[in-house]
Design a protein around this motif. Structure first.
Motif, PDB file in Angstrom:
ATOM      1  N   LYS A   1       0.844  -1.201   0.000  1.00  0.00           N
ATOM      2  CA  LYS A   1       0.000   0.000   0.000  1.00  0.00           C
ATOM      3  C   LYS A   1       0.875   1.246   0.000  1.00  0.00           C
ATOM      4  O   LYS A   1       1.878   1.264   0.703  1.00  0.00           O
ATOM      5  CB  LYS A   1      -0.845   0.015   1.275  1.00  0.00           C
ATOM      6  N   PRO A   2       0.562   2.286  -0.640  1.00  0.00           N
ATOM      7  CA  PRO A   2      -0.582   2.407  -1.559  1.00  0.00           C
ATOM      8  C   PRO A   2      -0.217   1.867  -2.944  1.00  0.00           C
ATOM      9  O   PRO A   2       0.949   1.851  -3.300  1.00  0.00           O
ATOM     10  CB  PRO A   2      -0.820   3.916  -1.610  1.00  0.00           C
ATOM     11  N   PHE A   3      -1.231   1.447  -3.689  1.00  0.00           N
ATOM     12  CA  PHE A   3      -0.963   0.861  -4.999  1.00  0.00           C
ATOM     13  C   PHE A   3      -2.001   1.362  -5.992  1.00  0.00           C
ATOM     14  O   PHE A   3      -3.112   1.756  -5.601  1.00  0.00           O
ATOM     15  CB  PHE A   3      -1.014  -0.666  -4.926  1.00  0.00           C
ATOM     16  N   GLY A   4      -1.632   1.371  -7.261  1.00  0.00           N
ATOM     17  CA  GLY A   4      -2.594   1.695  -8.304  1.00  0.00           C
ATOM     18  C   GLY A   4      -3.375   0.445  -8.672  1.00  0.00           C
ATOM     19  O   GLY A   4      -2.892  -0.670  -8.481  1.00  0.00           O
ATOM     20  N   ILE A   5      -4.586   0.659  -9.196  1.00  0.00           N
ATOM     21  CA  ILE A   5      -5.440  -0.491  -9.509  1.00  0.00           C
ATOM     22  C   ILE A   5      -4.792  -1.386 -10.565  1.00  0.00           C
ATOM     23  O   ILE A   5      -4.940  -2.611 -10.517  1.00  0.00           O
ATOM     24  CB  ILE A   5      -6.854  -0.023  -9.950  1.00  0.00           C
ATOM     25  N   GLY A   6      -4.005  -0.767 -11.497  1.00  0.00           N
ATOM     26  CA  GLY A   6      -3.363  -1.546 -12.556  1.00  0.00           C
ATOM     27  C   GLY A   6      -2.400  -2.581 -11.991  1.00  0.00           C
ATOM     28  O   GLY A   6      -2.378  -3.742 -12.428  1.00  0.00           O
TER      29      GLY A   6
END
Lengths: 230, 530
Positions: free
Chosen positions: A104-109
Motif C-alpha cells: 500500500k498504496p498501490f494503483g489499480i493496474g
C-alpha cells in the motif's frame, strides 16, 4: 468467456473495500466482501472464491493467522495487501503460503496484474507443461533446453532449475527461502549468496541489459519474480 | 541537629567512661582520674565512718567492719576498680583509726584485733576489686550494646533511604555516634573537595584543612589525623569503599587525646561504611536500570507512534491512489454512481489526511511549548463552528448543540479550543452507532465554563478510563487511530488552565461524556458584575 472469477476482498477499511469492489467489478470479477478474519474464513468456505485479497491489519485477528488457517484446507491463491516498509512481514506471509503481495498504496493496474498472474498460476497448477514461452525466451523442459530469440543458451543444471521454477510462477514473487529450498534443498534456505550469483549469471545470459533487468525482477529484501507482462 | 550533650553515651554520668578512657591516654587525664577515685573513695569511707560512730552504741566492732565492707562494695560498683581498691585501703585505715583501741591513732593494742583487721583488709580489697571489675564490664557491655544499636539504626535507615544523599547522611550520623566525634563525607568536584553529608550538622572542613582533603583525592591514599599540637588536621580521611564507592571519602575526627578511632568503634565504622557502599551501589544500579527501562519505553512509544501514524497515513493514501487509478483506468466501464462514489471516497480520505496532519502538527507544537493566541471568545461560537466542521466531515450523523444561558467571555485561543471540541466530536462519532445523536452542551459555572461532549456509544471500559488521555492510547476497541486526539485535547485544555475528564458511562447511563472545565479570568467576572 467462462463464468466470472470470484474474488474475496478482506479489508476492514470501508473506503479501500469500496474502490477495490468497484474496480474489480468493472474489470469483470465477481466480488465478495469480508471485514474481519472470522468473516473471511467463513466466506472462503461458503463462497469458494477463486482468489482472496487479504489485508494484514484486521480488527479481530492477525492477517497472517487468517492465511495460516486458510492454508490448512484451501490452496486458493491469496494476494496480501501489506505495508511497503515491512520486508519481514512480506516474507513471512509468502512463506506461509500467500501467492503474492501488493504494498500500500498501490494503483489499480498493479493489483490487476497481480490478480491475473495469481489466477493464471492457479490454472497451471497440477498441469505438467512441457514447454514455456516468455517473451523471446522458450524453454523445453524435457530436453533442458533454453532458447533466446531462437539461439540456444547454455545453462548449468542449477541455472536451468532456477529459471524453470521462476518461469512456472511467472508474475509471482518467490522468496529467497522458497527458491533456495526448491533448487538447492531445504538445508540451504539461508544461503542467499548462491541465489545472488546464479540470478546474476542468468541475467548475463538472458537479459538484453543485465544491469537493468526486465525479465528477472528483484523484490528487494524479499525475493525474485519473472516479469508478469513481457 | 545532633548535640553532644544529648549524646546517648553521655546521658548518664557513669557512661562517660569511654570518653574518660580516651582521656587517660595523656597524663593529665590519668591524674584527674586518680584524684576522682581518691575523692569518691574518701567520701564513701567518710560516710561509713559517720554511720559507724552513730551506730557504735548498738553494734560490735565486727558489725562496724561490715558497714565498711558495704561502703567499699558500693564505691567499687559505682566508680570502678581503682575507686574500689582505694576505698578498701581507706576503710582499713579508718576502721583502725576510729574504732580500734587505742582510738585516733593507727596503733593497735590487741594483737587479735590486728589479725581481724588484716582479714578485713583482704576481704575489702577482694570484694572492692571484684565489684569494680564487674562495674567496668557492665560499662563495656553497654558500650557494645550502643554500637550494636548504631548498626541496627543504620540498617533501618538504609532500608528506608531512597537517595544517595539519604544514605550518606545516615552514614555520617551513625559513624559520628560510633566514633563520638564529628564526621564529614566528601567527594571531589573539579578538584574541590565538596561535602555530601556531615554530622553534627555544623561540622565543616576548615579552610586550613582543605589542603589535606585535596591531597587525599589527588593521591588516592587515606590520611591519618595528627595529634593535637602537631602540624596537620584533626580529621582522619578514608575512602569509604575504593571498589564500590571510589568517589566518596569520609573524614573522621574522634574526640580524645590521640585522635584515633577506638578498636571497638573501628569494627562498627567498618561495617557502617561497607553497608553504605553496598546501599549506594545498589541504588546506582537501580537508577541505571530505571533509565534503561525508561529509554526502552520511549523507544516503544516512538515505534507505536510510527506504526499508528503510518497506518493512519497509509490507509487514506491507499484509498486515494486506488480510487484515482480505478477511475482513470476503469472509469469508462463504470456506471455514473460508482464513479461519484469513488470521487466521494477521495474527498473524504483527503480530509482525513489533512486532519491527521493537523493533529500531528498540534502535537508537535504542544510538545515544543505552545504559543497561544489568546482573545476574548464566545465559547458558544467556538462550539457551534466545531459542530459545523464535524457535520461536513460526517454528513450522515446527527449533532446537537445546547448552550445554557449566557456564557461569560473566555480569554483563550479560539482555534485551539475549536480543535479540542472537534477532536472530542470525532471520537464520539468513532465510538457510537450511526443513528445515535451526539450532543455538545455548555454552561456557565461559578468562575468557570463547562463544555460537555456527550455520546451514547460503546463507552469506555473502567480499566481504560485512566489512560484515555495518554498519548497513543487507542484502547482495545480495534480502532487504529494514532491515539493523539485526546492527548492533544488534554494538552491544550491544561495549557489554558482548565481540566478535562472522561466520564463513562455518562449521566444517561450509557456512552461517554467528555467534560472540559475552563476557568474564567477573575477580572472579567468582576467586570461583569460592575
Amino acid at each position: 468467456m467462462s463464468k466470472a472469477k470470484r474474488i474475496l476482498i478482506v479489508d476492514d477499511e470501508p473506503q479501500i473495500q469500496r474502490f477495490l469492489k468497484l474496480g474489480l467489478e468493472a474489470t469483470g470479477y465477481d466480488i465478495v466482501l469480508a471485514g474481519d478474519g472470522a468473516e473471511a474464513l467463513r466466506q472462503s468456505a461458503a463462497m469458494v472464491p477463486d482468489l482472496v485479497i487479504l489485508d494484514l491489519g484486521l480488527p479481530d485477528m492477525d492477517g497472517k493467522d487468517v492465511l495460516e488457517r486458510l492454508r490448512q484446507w484451501s490452496s486458493v491463491p491469496v494476494i496480501v495487501l501489506s505495508a511497503r516498509d515491512d520486508e519481514r512481514e512480506k516474507i513471512e506471509t509468502l512463506d506461509l503460503g500467500a501467492n503474492d503481495y501488493v504494498a500500500k498504496p498501490f494503483g489499480i493496474g498493479e493489483l490487476l496484474a497481480r490478480v491475473r498472474a495469481a489466477l493464471r498460476s492457479e490454472r497451471h497448477e497440477g498441469v505438467e507443461t512441457s514447454s514455456y514461452a516468455i517473451g523471446p525466451i522458450s524453454i523445453d523442459v524435457a530436453q533442458h533446453r533454453v532458447e533466446l530469440a531462437g539461439e540456444v543458451v547454455k545453462l548449468t543444471p542449477k541455472e536451468f532449475e532456477l529459471l524453470l521454477y521462476l518461469v512456472q510462477n511467472q508474475g509471482r514473487v518467490l522468496t529467497h527461502k522458497q527458491l533456495l529450498a526448491k533448487v538447492w534443498g531445504p538445508a540451504h534456505g539461508e544461503d542467499t549468496q548462491y541465489l545472488r550469483v546464479f540470478v546474476g549469471q542468468l541475467r548475463q545470459k538472458l537479459e538484453a541489459d543485465p544491469a537493468n533487468p526486465a525479465l528477472i525482477l528483484t523484490e528487494p529484501g524479499v525475493g525474485y519474480r519473472i516479469a508478469a507482462d513481457i | 541537629m545532633q548535640d553532644y550533650e544529648d549524646h546517648p553515651l553521655r546521658k548518664e554520668g557513669d557512661l562517660v567512661l569511654p570518653m574518660r578512657m580516651a582521656e587517660t591516654r595523656n597524663f593529665s587525664g590519668q591524674v584527674g582520674m586518680l584524684l576522682h577515685a581518691v575523692f569518691v573513695a574518701a567520701l564513701t569511707v567518710g560516710i561509713a565512718v559517720v554511720v559507724g560512730i552513730e551506730l557504735e552504741k548498738w553494734i560490735s566492732t565486727r558489725g562496724i567492719s561490715l558497714i565498711f565492707i558495704v561502703a567499699v562494695v558500693t564505691c567499687a560498683s559505682r566508680f570502678g576498680f581503682l575507686a574500689g581498691i582505694l576505698s578498701a585501703v581507706f576503710a582499713f585505715l579508718a576502721l583502725n583509726f576510729f574504732f580500734i583501741e587505742p582510738r585516733h591513732t593507727f596503733a593497735i593494742a590487741d594483737e587479735k584485733e590486728l589479725f581481724s583487721l588484716g582479714v578485713f583488709l583482704i576481704v575489702a580489697a577482694i570484694t572492692g576489686s571484684l565489684a569494680g571489675r564487674l562495674r567496668e564490664q557492665v560499662v563495656e557491655a553497654n558500650r557494645r550494646a550502643d554500637l550494636l544499636r548504631i548498626l541496627s539504626d543504620f540498617s533501618g535507615k538504609l532500608f528506608t533511604s531512597t537517595s544517595e544523599v539519604d544514605i550518606l547522611l545516615a552514614l555520617a550520623d551513625q559513624s559520628s555516634k560510633a566514633i563520638q566525634g564529628p564526621v564529614v563525607i566528601l567527594h571531589n568536584e573539579n578538584d574541590n573537595p565538596t561535602m555530601d553529608a556531615m554530622a553534627p550538622a555544623e561540622t565543616r572542613i576548615e579552610p586550613g584543612e582543605v589542603q589535606i582533603a585535596e591531597e587525599v583525592f589527588r593521591k588516592g591514599h587515606p590520611v591519618m589525623a595528627t595529634a593535637p599540637g602537631w602540624a596537620g588536621g584533626r580529621f582522619e580521611y578514608r575512602f569509604i569503599d575504593k571498589v564500590r564507592l571510589p568517589d566518596k571519602v569520609i573524614a573522621l575526627a574522634p574526640l580524645g587525646g590521640n585522635r584515633a578511632v577506638a578498636p571497638d568503634s573501628e569494627r562498627v565504622l567498618t561495617t557502617l561504611m561497607e553497608q553504605a557502599a553496598l546501599a549506594v551501589e545498589r541504588l546506582r544500579f537501580a537508577k541505571a536500570t530505571e533509565s534503561a527501562n525508561s529509554s526502552a519505553q520511549e523507544e516503544k512509544l516512538r515505534s507505536t507512534l510510527l506504526s499508528s501514524v503510518s497506518h493512519d497515513l497509509r490507509t487514506p493514501l491507499a484509498t486515494i491512489l486506488g480510487s484515482v487509478t480505478t477511475l482513470r483506468e476503469l472509469g469508462g466501464k463504470m456506471p455514473k454512481a460508482a464513479q461519484s462514489e469513488l470521487l466521494a471516497a477521495i474527498e473524504e480520505e483527503t480530509r482525513r489526511l489533512s486532519r491527521l496532519v493537523a493533529n500531528l502538527l498540534d502535537m508537535t507544537k504542544l510538545q515544543s511549548g505552545l504559543r497561544m493566541r489568546k482573545d476574548w471568545v464566545d465559547v458558544g461560537d467556538v462550539v457551534r463552528s466545531s459542530v459545523a466542521a464535524i457535520r461536513t466531515n460526517f454528513p450522515n450523523r446527527m449533532f446537537d448543540v445546547k448552550i445554557d444561558g449566557v456564557l461569560p467571555p473566555l480569554n483563550c485561543d479560539p482555534v485551539l479550543l475549536g480543535q479540542v471540541v472537534f477532536n472530542l466530536l470525532e471520537n464520539a462519532v468513532k465510538f457510537s452507532a450511526n443513528g445515535e445523536q451526539i450532543l455538545v452542551a455548555s454552561k456557565a459555572m461559578a468562575n468557570a465554563i463547562e463544555i460537555r461532549v456527550i455520546d451514547r456509544g460503546v463507552g469506555i471500559k473502567a480499566d481504560a478510563l485512566p489512560h484515555v488521555f495518554d498519548k497513543f492510547f487507542t484502547g482495545d476497541s480495534g480502532s487504529k487511530g494514532a491515539g493523539l486526539g485526546l492527548a492533544i485535547a488534554k494538552g491544550v485544555v491544561e495549557e489554558m488552565g482548565g481540566t478535562i475528564q472522561a466520564v463513562s458511562p455518562g449521566t444517561s447511563g450509557a456512552g461517554t461524556e467528555m467534560v472540559i472545565t475552563l476557568p474564567v479570568g477573575a477580572s472579567i467576572l468582576n467586570g461583569g458584575e460592575s
